[in-house]
Design an enzyme around this catalytic site. Structure first.
Site, PDB file in Angstrom:
ATOM      1  N   LYS A 173     -74.261  27.544  -3.196  1.00 56.50           N
ATOM      2  CA  LYS A 173     -74.019  26.099  -3.143  1.00 56.50           C
ATOM      3  C   LYS A 173     -72.528  25.883  -2.943  1.00 56.50           C
ATOM      4  O   LYS A 173     -71.702  26.430  -3.677  1.00 56.50           O
ATOM      5  CB  LYS A 173     -74.473  25.461  -4.456  1.00 56.50           C
ATOM      6  CG  LYS A 173     -74.040  24.030  -4.625  1.00 56.50           C
ATOM      7  CD  LYS A 173     -74.539  23.481  -5.934  1.00 56.50           C
ATOM      8  CE  LYS A 173     -73.995  22.091  -6.173  1.00 56.50           C
ATOM      9  NZ  LYS A 173     -74.542  21.496  -7.389  1.00 56.50           N
TER      10      LYS A 173
HETATM   11  C1  5RP Z   1     -70.988  21.047 -10.836  1.00 60.89           C
HETATM   12  C2  5RP Z   1     -72.308  21.128 -10.157  1.00 60.89           C
HETATM   13  C3  5RP Z   1     -73.014  19.875  -9.818  1.00 60.89           C
HETATM   14  O1  5RP Z   1     -74.361  20.120  -9.912  1.00 60.89           O
HETATM   15  C4  5RP Z   1     -72.594  19.501  -8.437  1.00 60.89           C
HETATM   16  O2  5RP Z   1     -71.332  18.954  -8.461  1.00 60.89           O
HETATM   17  C5  5RP Z   1     -73.627  18.691  -7.646  1.00 60.89           C
HETATM   18  O3  5RP Z   1     -73.576  17.418  -7.888  1.00 60.89           O
HETATM   19  P1  5RP Z   1     -72.855  16.356  -6.965  1.00 60.89           P
HETATM   20  O4  5RP Z   1     -73.737  16.166  -5.769  1.00 60.89           O
HETATM   21  O5  5RP Z   1     -72.793  15.156  -7.858  1.00 60.89           O
HETATM   22  O6  5RP Z   1     -71.504  16.901  -6.563  1.00 60.89           O
HETATM   23  O7  5RP Z   1     -72.804  22.162  -9.903  1.00 60.89           O
HETATM   24  O8  5RP Z   1     -70.322  22.251 -10.728  1.00 60.89           O
END
Ligand code: 5RP
Length: 278
Positions: A173
């Site tokens: 991610k």
């Molecule tokens: C923080 C995360 C969150 O899940 C991530 O930021 C995803 O959320 P957003 O779309 O609000 O950024 O992993 O480290």
């Protein structure tokens, strides 16, 4: 890769399209009661039916989410810090793999902080978690968290994403950026994009579209869904792009139609919210 691990992976990345809409609601693990997530169950349960997975912590899962929920769970298992610390990278593994099995999760998520003071510790955490996950057939989603001094450009995000994949992460991610092909094209495992800070809905949909066009297999999106004035409208619109290859205009219409049907004024504000550190 064991059958169990492949089976769990196919519950995260939908085999019908090879894509995924993950709903990220783990923000409280270091931000506390984040705007829109003050009552996690009330926020998440109406959205759960539209999410391919829910990404959250064990505390919220056990206390706020009905156990009959259909959505597969990706459990955040790294943490140990708070927004009050200037260095968020000092994370450890906070949930055991046995607990993940008890909670019937489909994946485990952990952050690495490349270029931050505790980068070694967090990258080593990832490698250890992959070993544990492989032992029990549970895939690992590596979250390439960005330290407050790091620039979210393709060079840095490609570095962090590639390191995560080299450590054995099954999904990475990361954030969308200009030249995102350089990130997705040099990462040998599927990449999903975070939503980041709350944007006006059309911009968030454009980012989703651009991310998919540049090689992401989906999103792991939080604030741009749950802080929207129509969270169901937004998650349906994001799904239309990710799984239905919809244009931004068509997806935006999905959002406005749902918003109108639920009685929210279509000319409403953007719902921009406090972003703080992520
Ligand atoms: C923080 C995360 C969150 O899940 C991530 O930021 C995803 O959320 P957003 O779309 O609000 O950024 O992993 O480290």
């Amino acid at each position: 890769m064991s059958w169990g691990l492949r089976n769990r992976l196919s519950r995260i990345i939908r085999p019908e399209t090879g894509r995924t809409v993950m709903l990220a609601v783990d923000h409280g693990y270091f931000l506390g009661p984040t705007s829109g997530l003050e009552q996690p169950g009330a926020c998440v349960m109406p959205l759960a039916g539209y999410a391919d997975t829910l990404m959250l912590t064990r505390g919220v899962l056990r206390n706020c989410i009905d156990s009959h929920v259909d959505a597969p769970i990706v459990l955040r298992v790294s943490g140990g810090n708070s927004v009050l610390d200037d260095d968020l990278s000092n994370e450890t593994i906070i949930t055991s793999v046995e607990e993940c099995i008890r909670l019937n999760v489909s994946g485990m998520a952990l952050s690495i902080f490349v270029g931050s003071p505790h980068q070694h510790q967090t990258i080593a955490n990832l490698a250890k978690l992959v070993d544990a996950g492989e032992r029990y057939g549970i895939p690992v989603v590596a979250v390439t968290a960005v330290g407050k001094d790091m620039v979210r450009d393709a060079r840095y995000l490609a570095l962090a994403s590639r390191i995560a994949a080299e450590m054995g992460a099954h999904i990475v991610k990361t954030y969308f950026c200009e030249d995102f092909e350089k990130v997705s094209g040099t990462c040998p495992v599927p990449v999903v994009i975070a939503g980041g800070k709350k944007l006006p809905e059309r911009e968030a949909l454009q980012m989703t579209y651009d991310g998919i066009a540049a090689g992401a297999v989906g999103v792991d999106m939080g604030r741009n869904i749950f802080q929207s004035d129509s969270p169901i409208g937004m998650i349906k619109a994001v799904r239309a792009i990710v799984h239905g290859n919809a244009s931004v205009d068509d997806a935006y219409a999905v959002y406005t139609d749902e918003k109108a049907a639920s009685g929210v004024a279509v000319a409403g504000g953007s719902g921009l919210a406090d972003d703080r550190k992520i």
